[in-house]
Design an enzyme around this catalytic site. Structure first.
Site, mmCIF file in Angstrom:
data_model
loop_
_atom_site.group_PDB
_atom_site.id
_atom_site.type_symbol
_atom_site.label_atom_id
_atom_site.label_comp_id
_atom_site.label_asym_id
_atom_site.label_seq_id
_atom_site.Cartn_x
_atom_site.Cartn_y
_atom_site.Cartn_z
ATOM 1 N N LYS A 77 -9.489 8.815 26.192
ATOM 2 C CA LYS A 77 -10.641 9.702 25.971
ATOM 3 C C LYS A 77 -10.436 10.687 24.809
ATOM 4 O O LYS A 77 -11.391 11.031 24.117
ATOM 5 C CB LYS A 77 -10.989 10.459 27.250
ATOM 6 C CG LYS A 77 -11.582 9.549 28.334
ATOM 7 C CD LYS A 77 -12.025 10.336 29.543
ATOM 8 C CE LYS A 77 -12.523 9.413 30.645
ATOM 9 N NZ LYS A 77 -13.034 10.150 31.799
ATOM 10 N N ASN A 98 -16.087 9.860 26.562
ATOM 11 C CA ASN A 98 -16.035 8.661 27.418
ATOM 12 C C ASN A 98 -17.085 7.635 27.003
ATOM 13 O O ASN A 98 -17.197 6.594 27.646
ATOM 14 C CB ASN A 98 -16.215 9.030 28.888
ATOM 15 C CG ASN A 98 -17.659 9.339 29.230
ATOM 16 O OD1 ASN A 98 -18.402 9.826 28.380
ATOM 17 N ND2 ASN A 98 -18.065 9.041 30.441
ATOM 18 N N ASP A 113 -19.261 12.361 31.390
ATOM 19 C CA ASP A 113 -18.631 12.786 32.652
ATOM 20 C C ASP A 113 -19.285 14.076 33.148
ATOM 21 O O ASP A 113 -19.461 14.267 34.356
ATOM 22 C CB ASP A 113 -17.125 13.014 32.462
ATOM 23 C CG ASP A 113 -16.343 11.706 32.373
ATOM 24 O OD1 ASP A 113 -16.789 10.701 32.959
ATOM 25 O OD2 ASP A 113 -15.293 11.699 31.703
ATOM 26 N N GLY A 134 -8.050 21.590 39.898
ATOM 27 C CA GLY A 134 -7.549 20.732 38.839
ATOM 28 C C GLY A 134 -7.785 21.368 37.486
ATOM 29 O O GLY A 134 -8.666 22.234 37.327
ATOM 30 N N ALA A 135 -6.982 20.969 36.497
ATOM 31 C CA ALA A 135 -7.138 21.502 35.139
ATOM 32 C C ALA A 135 -6.916 20.404 34.103
ATOM 33 O O ALA A 135 -6.606 20.685 32.954
ATOM 34 C CB ALA A 135 -6.169 22.660 34.922
ATOM 35 N N GLY A 136 -7.069 19.150 34.527
ATOM 36 C CA GLY A 136 -6.924 18.023 33.603
ATOM 37 C C GLY A 136 -8.254 17.691 32.946
ATOM 38 O O GLY A 136 -9.178 18.516 32.913
ATOM 39 N N ASN A 157 -5.403 25.435 40.127
ATOM 40 C CA ASN A 157 -4.600 24.273 39.740
ATOM 41 C C ASN A 157 -3.189 24.442 40.265
ATOM 42 O O ASN A 157 -2.682 25.560 40.392
ATOM 43 C CB ASN A 157 -4.574 24.121 38.213
ATOM 44 C CG ASN A 157 -4.015 22.769 37.791
ATOM 45 O OD1 ASN A 157 -4.460 21.728 38.285
ATOM 46 N ND2 ASN A 157 -3.046 22.762 36.905
ATOM 47 N N ARG A 162 -2.106 26.291 33.629
ATOM 48 C CA ARG A 162 -3.141 25.396 33.081
ATOM 49 C C ARG A 162 -4.534 25.852 33.520
ATOM 50 O O ARG A 162 -5.501 25.710 32.775
ATOM 51 C CB ARG A 162 -2.899 23.945 33.515
ATOM 52 C CG ARG A 162 -1.643 23.337 32.934
ATOM 53 C CD ARG A 162 -1.579 21.847 33.229
ATOM 54 N NE ARG A 162 -2.510 21.076 32.433
ATOM 55 C CZ ARG A 162 -2.910 19.837 32.743
ATOM 56 N NH1 ARG A 162 -2.487 19.250 33.838
ATOM 57 N NH2 ARG A 162 -3.757 19.200 31.962
HETATM 58 P P1 NAP Z 1 -5.460 14.424 34.740
HETATM 59 O O1 NAP Z 1 -6.016 14.886 33.453
HETATM 60 O O2 NAP Z 1 -4.186 13.647 34.761
HETATM 61 O O3 NAP Z 1 -5.264 15.725 35.679
HETATM 62 C C1 NAP Z 1 -4.636 15.597 36.913
HETATM 63 C C2 NAP Z 1 -4.837 16.860 37.736
HETATM 64 O O4 NAP Z 1 -4.358 16.595 39.075
HETATM 65 C C3 NAP Z 1 -4.064 18.068 37.223
HETATM 66 O O5 NAP Z 1 -4.824 19.232 37.451
HETATM 67 C C4 NAP Z 1 -2.807 18.035 38.115
HETATM 68 O O6 NAP Z 1 -2.215 19.306 38.283
HETATM 69 C C5 NAP Z 1 -3.413 17.602 39.419
HETATM 70 N N1 NAP Z 1 -2.411 17.020 40.328
HETATM 71 C C6 NAP Z 1 -1.723 15.867 40.161
HETATM 72 N N2 NAP Z 1 -0.898 15.654 41.209
HETATM 73 C C7 NAP Z 1 -1.071 16.718 42.054
HETATM 74 C C8 NAP Z 1 -0.510 17.077 43.311
HETATM 75 N N3 NAP Z 1 0.417 16.314 43.925
HETATM 76 N N4 NAP Z 1 -0.919 18.219 43.906
HETATM 77 C C9 NAP Z 1 -1.862 18.994 43.309
HETATM 78 N N5 NAP Z 1 -2.441 18.709 42.116
HETATM 79 C C10 NAP Z 1 -2.041 17.579 41.502
HETATM 80 O O7 NAP Z 1 -6.507 13.529 35.546
HETATM 81 P P2 NAP Z 1 -8.098 13.403 35.325
HETATM 82 O O8 NAP Z 1 -8.349 12.426 34.254
HETATM 83 O O9 NAP Z 1 -8.676 14.770 35.232
HETATM 84 O O10 NAP Z 1 -8.553 12.709 36.695
HETATM 85 C C11 NAP Z 1 -8.519 13.422 37.938
HETATM 86 C C12 NAP Z 1 -9.182 12.566 39.020
HETATM 87 O O11 NAP Z 1 -10.565 12.410 38.732
HETATM 88 C C13 NAP Z 1 -8.615 11.150 39.137
HETATM 89 O O12 NAP Z 1 -8.536 10.824 40.501
HETATM 90 C C14 NAP Z 1 -9.648 10.304 38.449
HETATM 91 O O13 NAP Z 1 -9.662 8.970 38.948
HETATM 92 C C15 NAP Z 1 -10.906 11.039 38.809
HETATM 93 N N6 NAP Z 1 -12.045 10.794 37.889
HETATM 94 C C16 NAP Z 1 -13.185 10.285 38.420
HETATM 95 C C17 NAP Z 1 -14.293 10.081 37.617
HETATM 96 C C18 NAP Z 1 -15.541 9.525 38.225
HETATM 97 O O14 NAP Z 1 -16.440 9.102 37.496
HETATM 98 N N7 NAP Z 1 -15.647 9.512 39.531
HETATM 99 C C19 NAP Z 1 -14.256 10.406 36.251
HETATM 100 C C20 NAP Z 1 -13.073 10.933 35.731
HETATM 101 C C21 NAP Z 1 -11.971 11.126 36.568
HETATM 102 P P3 NAP Z 1 -1.031 19.820 37.297
HETATM 103 O O15 NAP Z 1 -1.722 20.425 36.111
HETATM 104 O O16 NAP Z 1 -0.308 20.799 38.138
HETATM 105 O O17 NAP Z 1 -0.207 18.603 36.938
#
Ligand code: NAP
Length: 280
Positions: A77, A98, A113, A134-136, A157, A162
């Site tokens: 992305k 996206n 998104d 979350g902060a990703g 987060n 973050r």
């Molecule tokens: P990302 O950028 O990798 O961010 C991951 C996030 O999860 C970070 O805030 C991370 O915290 C947190 N995290 C990971 N493991 C953790 C744990 N054990 N405990 C607490 N927090 C944890 O991921 P992303 O791309 O934002 O995606 C996040 C989710 O959204 C995924 O499940 C993805 O499949 C989903 N998603 C869905 C859609 C949809 O259309 N439905 C679209 C996009 C994404 P830290 O900063 O502490 O590492």
């Protein structure tokens, strides 16, 4: 690289680019939408697995192969935004794209998104208190979308720095400690926690996220961006507590609908798209 089926001459090709991408529900969802719109003969949608080092070359080759657009998913992305000639304000503010649209050699980047989250919620969040966990990348889209809709957004987060960084960048508030769920109307899980459906995973979800199930009630709207086969543990808990539950598939449908609208100019057939994503 995965083999690419040859399209008929004149067919307007669409694809989702990811790595991995075999699990994506976008081809089934978008193909169902094209069929419902009567566009199945003139348009196609496929999945293409492309490694990060091949991404830019693959995208630049696409217009010459009959592609008019593409969805982009993990891990491409940021790269998608970087290579675009122009970018919509959502993609610029979120810092990721996206959706790509090809106009000859010119590449335009969008981020649907954000629209997907608001579409899935399906009601105004103006004046509501929202907790985004979350902060990703997807948290960024959620925070930007909800702030734009007029919600008050607090970010929690696991790694607090973050959350602080994202909050100051976009103009939200960061949680200084575990948030009190009772202070919020809407709760959005934008972490990767809780993707599986089995009951046995409820305890880890509650351990990793600041959610006290006892504090969830019918006044809450809970959105889980994660999805799998069946309800995630968070969706199960939300429903059990009488909260309104909006799952990741509903968000997927609405982001896909927004992309389809950009490419075709047609009003997306939400029901057909929903039906196709929920058939496993
Ligand atoms: P990302 O950028 O990798 O961010 C991951 C996030 O999860 C970070 O805030 C991370 O915290 C947190 N995290 C990971 N493991 C953790 C744990 N054990 N405990 C607490 N927090 C944890 O991921 P992303 O791309 O934002 O995606 C996040 C989710 O959204 C995924 O499940 C993805 O499949 C989903 N998603 C869905 C859609 C949809 O259309 N439905 C679209 C996009 C994404 P830290 O900063 O502490 O590492």
């Amino acid at each position: 690289a995965s083999p690419r089926p040859r399209a008929e001459p004149g067919v307007r090709r669409l694809a989702v680019l990811g790595h991995p991408v075999a699990h994506s529900r976008s081809p089934a969802m978008q193909s169902a939408a094209l069929a419902e719109l009567g566009l199945a003969g003139g348009w196609s949608y496929e999945a293409i697995d492309v490694a990060p080092e091949d991404f830019e070359g693959r995208v630049r080759a696409m217009p010459g192969e009959g592609f008019v657009g593409a969805n982009v998913t993990v891990p491409h992305k940021l790269a998608a935004l970087a290579l675009a000639d122009e970018a919509a304000s959502a993609a610029q503010a979120i810092g990721a794209a996206n959706t790509l649209t090809f106009d000859g050699e010119r590449i335009r980047a969008d981020n649907t998104d954000a629209a997907g989250i608001l579409g899935a919620i399906g009601q105004s969040t103006k004046g509501l208190g929202v907790l985004v966990m979350g902060a990703g990348g997807s948290a960024r889209a959620a925070v930007w979308a909800l702030l734009g809709d007029g919600a008050g957004v607090t970010i929690w987060n696991r790694t607090p720095q973050r959350a602080t960084q994202l909050a100051s960048e976009l103009g939200a508030v960061s949680a200084t400690g575990p948030p009190n769920i009772e202070d919020f109307d809407v709760i959005v899980n934008a972490t990767t926690v809780g993707m599986a459906a089995s009951r046995g995973l409820q305890a880890p979800v509650l351990k990793n996220l600041p959610i006290d199930a006892d504090c969830l009630s019918a006044r809450h709207l809970v959105v889980d961006l994660a999805y799998g086969d069946g309800d995630t543990a968070l969706m199960q808990i939300a429903k059990a507590r009488g909260a309104r539950a909006v799952d990741g598939l509903e968000v997927l449908v609405h982001q896909g609908a927004a992309s389809l609208r950009i490419w075709t100019g047609e009003e997306p057939p939400i029901e057909a798209m929903r039906g196709a994503t929920r058939v496993s």
